[in-house]
Scaffold this motif. Sequence first.
Motif: not given
Length: 496
Positions: A164, A476, A480-481, A483-485, A489-490, A492-494
Amino acid sequence: MFVEQLTAFAAVFTALVADPTTYLYLVSSVFLGITFGALPGLTATLAVTILTGFFGNKIPFDYALIALIGAYVGAIYGGSYPSILLNIPGTAASAATAMDGYPLARAGRGGEALGLTTTASVIGTLIGTVALLAFSWVLLLIAKNIASPEKALLALFGILLSGTLMSEDLVIKGWLSGLIGLGMAMVGLDPLLSEPRYTFGWSYLLSGFQVVPVLMGAFAVPQIIEGMRHVARGTVQPLTGRIAPNVATVRRHLPTIGRSGLIGTGVGALPGVGEDVAGWVSYGVGKNLSREGQRFGKGSFDGLLSSETANNACIGGALIPLLVLGIPGSPPAAALLGALKLNNVIPGPTIDPVIILQVVAILILSSVTLLIMGLYTARVFVRILTIPQTLFLPVVMVLTTLGSFSVGGGINDLYLMLAVGVVAYFLGVLKFPIAPLVIGVILGGLFDESLRRALLITGGDLSEALARPGAALLMTLNVALVLSQVPAIKRRFRRG
């Protein structure tokens, strides 16, 4: 307990200091490391890898450890010379240093910049060393309770995190690179049943891919090919002014140095990340927090010290997961792991605590050696910058070949090194990061054996293995690692 540890450390440190041979390896390895760092195209990983080939199991382990760690510390610092005086980073770890170092050199403050860089690098190394000494004992106690499911998930986390953070464009390329390494680690005798796997009848592959030829092929060959194709040129700025730093100036920048040391140590402790990421993260944080943030990139001492302190502090941080968990925190640490394995030293919860104390003592002695060399022989290293790449790269290729051959003593190791090197070069051209591949090769064995052992114990029921709190937490983190990419989802977080 603390007093006992302090007494044990004092005994190890005294034994090293009292041995005259220590200084021979210390001075020569730090000098060699700075030279490798100062020559654009060579890296700290390459320095440690080549020395692993020559010293890994050819000299007593204590001296091999001094040579490898001394070169590691020297090379990370040495990259600052071409960054400041040539505007060409000697190593990826010093890329952020060029942002402010070169403008300072052009303004006639190159000597002052190098002096401060030397001081900051030494303080950074010592901050990482203190963290190594303090946290390794706590983590060792925790690691002793880690079972097979946690080991497998931790190894997977190291490969995924490395992929990553080391990817230049698409994260999937980093993960694929790690999976290629993981697949390579599966070759050879099955660790539980001793049945051959993916050897295609070739007896050489029964013992799997040897770590040192893979390291040399992955790290050295692509850099040599790239260096010969694209010769780095630039005008060396004159080293003007006093090199020894002013005490008042160092004191004024101590908050920056302290903060960057902590950032570098923290980044180093993340599996497979490394000094270049530490330098840039610290530079970015420094730019946001510094009173002279608007001067970053134009010749700011805060900017210069942010990156240079962090990349050297990263060394101690990177050695924490290596020694305690057997998971390297950076590419040079991965090369160091190869040397440990050559000496039948298996890092992890069962490691001899004396080895951790030896590493701490060597880091301290390397820092002192670095300070003396950096302040009193800087002009020698500046002359090294004038050596053309076309002269030293063929020499490095010969050293790489000899080092790879000397480990196993067989021609097959050379074939493996060249094959891995060519594949790694083309992967690099396609912007696949190489470090996750090597991390995959190194951690693949741990992942494979631990996962299968966990499945055997639970009768193939993964849910039982994941019912353990530590395994659930690590699972987990892995999910999470990944899914964070995911792009959605990225985004949405931004927005959020």
